[in-house]
Design a protein around this motif. Sequence first.
Motif, mmCIF file in Angstrom:
data_model
loop_
_atom_site.group_PDB
_atom_site.id
_atom_site.type_symbol
_atom_site.label_atom_id
_atom_site.label_comp_id
_atom_site.label_asym_id
_atom_site.label_seq_id
_atom_site.Cartn_x
_atom_site.Cartn_y
_atom_site.Cartn_z
ATOM 1 N N ARG A 149 0.813 -1.226 0.000
ATOM 2 C CA ARG A 149 0.000 0.000 0.000
ATOM 3 C C ARG A 149 0.842 1.270 0.000
ATOM 4 N NH1 ARG A 149 -5.574 -0.272 2.745
ATOM 5 N NH2 ARG A 149 -6.237 -2.327 2.057
ATOM 6 N N GLN A 150 2.037 1.198 0.537
ATOM 7 C CA GLN A 150 2.913 2.362 0.608
ATOM 8 C C GLN A 150 4.261 2.013 -0.005
ATOM 9 O OE1 GLN A 150 2.024 5.492 1.690
ATOM 10 N NE2 GLN A 150 3.984 6.044 0.792
ATOM 11 N N ARG A 151 4.371 2.267 -1.322
ATOM 12 C CA ARG A 151 5.586 1.900 -2.043
ATOM 13 C C ARG A 151 6.468 3.085 -2.359
ATOM 14 N NH1 ARG A 151 3.191 -0.816 -6.784
ATOM 15 N NH2 ARG A 151 5.282 -0.594 -7.585
ATOM 16 N N VAL A 152 6.105 4.270 -1.853
ATOM 17 C CA VAL A 152 6.893 5.479 -2.096
ATOM 18 C C VAL A 152 7.088 6.211 -0.769
ATOM 19 C CG1 VAL A 152 6.990 7.678 -3.334
ATOM 20 C CG2 VAL A 152 5.942 5.690 -4.430
ATOM 21 N N HIS A 153 8.316 6.643 -0.532
ATOM 22 C CA HIS A 153 8.626 7.418 0.673
ATOM 23 C C HIS A 153 9.487 8.612 0.280
ATOM 24 C CE1 HIS A 153 7.092 4.368 3.369
ATOM 25 N NE2 HIS A 153 7.862 3.462 2.793
ATOM 26 N N GLN A 154 9.277 9.709 1.001
ATOM 27 C CA GLN A 154 10.148 10.870 0.820
ATOM 28 C C GLN A 154 11.425 10.634 1.603
ATOM 29 O OE1 GLN A 154 8.337 14.642 1.673
ATOM 30 N NE2 GLN A 154 10.291 15.722 1.628
ATOM 31 N N LEU A 155 12.542 10.919 0.987
ATOM 32 C CA LEU A 155 13.834 10.775 1.650
ATOM 33 C C LEU A 155 13.938 11.851 2.720
ATOM 34 C CD1 LEU A 155 16.519 9.173 1.523
ATOM 35 C CD2 LEU A 155 17.386 11.002 0.081
ATOM 36 N N PRO A 156 14.111 11.445 3.986
ATOM 37 C CA PRO A 156 14.193 12.454 5.056
ATOM 38 C C PRO A 156 15.550 13.141 5.060
ATOM 39 C CG PRO A 156 14.428 10.242 5.963
ATOM 40 C CD PRO A 156 14.174 10.083 4.488
ATOM 41 N N ALA A 182 2.796 2.651 -8.540
ATOM 42 C CA ALA A 182 3.918 3.317 -7.862
ATOM 43 C C ALA A 182 4.067 4.751 -8.370
ATOM 44 C CB ALA A 182 5.210 2.541 -8.069
ATOM 45 N N ALA A 183 3.874 4.962 -9.657
ATOM 46 C CA ALA A 183 3.951 6.315 -10.216
ATOM 47 C C ALA A 183 2.835 7.184 -9.634
ATOM 48 C CB ALA A 183 3.865 6.269 -11.738
ATOM 49 N N ARG A 184 1.633 6.636 -9.535
ATOM 50 C CA ARG A 184 0.517 7.385 -8.930
ATOM 51 C C ARG A 184 0.828 7.745 -7.482
ATOM 52 N NH1 ARG A 184 -3.042 3.569 -11.480
ATOM 53 N NH2 ARG A 184 -4.028 4.588 -13.252
ATOM 54 N N GLN A 185 1.352 6.776 -6.733
ATOM 55 C CA GLN A 185 1.700 7.047 -5.339
ATOM 56 C C GLN A 185 2.743 8.158 -5.242
ATOM 57 O OE1 GLN A 185 2.696 3.712 -2.840
ATOM 58 N NE2 GLN A 185 0.996 2.480 -3.623
ATOM 59 N N PHE A 186 3.732 8.121 -6.126
ATOM 60 C CA PHE A 186 4.749 9.175 -6.134
ATOM 61 C C PHE A 186 4.116 10.531 -6.390
ATOM 62 C CE2 PHE A 186 7.024 11.893 -9.181
ATOM 63 C CZ PHE A 186 7.912 12.485 -8.295
ATOM 64 N N LEU A 187 3.271 10.626 -7.409
ATOM 65 C CA LEU A 187 2.659 11.913 -7.750
ATOM 66 C C LEU A 187 1.824 12.450 -6.590
ATOM 67 C CD1 LEU A 187 1.653 11.127 -11.427
ATOM 68 C CD2 LEU A 187 3.456 12.706 -10.676
ATOM 69 N N GLN A 188 1.048 11.587 -5.953
ATOM 70 C CA GLN A 188 0.226 12.031 -4.823
ATOM 71 C C GLN A 188 1.090 12.496 -3.657
ATOM 72 O OE1 GLN A 188 -2.116 8.521 -4.230
ATOM 73 N NE2 GLN A 188 -3.531 9.005 -5.884
ATOM 74 N N LEU A 189 2.095 11.718 -3.308
ATOM 75 C CA LEU A 189 2.960 12.076 -2.186
ATOM 76 C C LEU A 189 3.782 13.329 -2.495
ATOM 77 C CD1 LEU A 189 4.014 11.401 0.640
ATOM 78 C CD2 LEU A 189 5.690 9.895 -0.440
ATOM 79 N N ALA A 190 4.309 13.403 -3.698
ATOM 80 C CA ALA A 190 5.119 14.567 -4.074
ATOM 81 C C ALA A 190 4.277 15.838 -4.075
ATOM 82 C CB ALA A 190 5.760 14.349 -5.443
ATOM 83 N N ALA A 191 3.065 15.768 -4.615
ATOM 84 C CA ALA A 191 2.198 16.948 -4.638
ATOM 85 C C ALA A 191 1.854 17.394 -3.215
ATOM 86 C CB ALA A 191 0.924 16.645 -5.426
ATOM 87 N N ALA A 192 1.563 16.432 -2.345
ATOM 88 C CA ALA A 192 1.253 16.768 -0.949
ATOM 89 C C ALA A 192 2.488 17.324 -0.244
ATOM 90 C CB ALA A 192 0.727 15.536 -0.217
ATOM 91 N N SER A 193 3.650 16.739 -0.478
ATOM 92 C CA SER A 193 4.882 17.183 0.176
ATOM 93 C C SER A 193 5.302 18.563 -0.287
ATOM 94 C CB SER A 193 6.012 16.186 -0.085
ATOM 95 O OG SER A 193 5.700 14.949 0.488
#
Length: 137
Positions: free
Chosen positions: A19-26, A65-76
Amino acid sequence: SQTAQRQTPPPPLPPFTSRQRVHQLPGTPAGAPLVFLANVDGRLEPQRDCEPFTGRPPLDWFVDAARQFLQLAAASVGEEGTRARCRRAQPLLALPVVGTGNGGARTASGRMISRLLEVLYDFTAARKPTTRRRGGE
């Protein structure tokens, strides 16, 4: 003698899950581009979730995974208050053609590009920036 400054290592990433295949590098320095890591290694997927003929995950698995990246990146980007650079209306997101190098989608790279373009068109259409015309027109 100069004392070397010790930098605290960034916290470890949480584990990747289906469910969570993308993480922002801290630990990204302020003002630096944000970095995201994604699990697109299909070899780790259970065999039951792979296509029987190829033994690899279906294209949807990579596209997700691409969708997850786009959602997380836009939110971040919104949370970080990141500003667009080089006169862009919005911050730039870079996305590789996932799975097509040595990945499980390498034999379907044309279809993968087509699927990713659909996702990118949908993503940008949902987030069209308000543009300002030059000269106040």
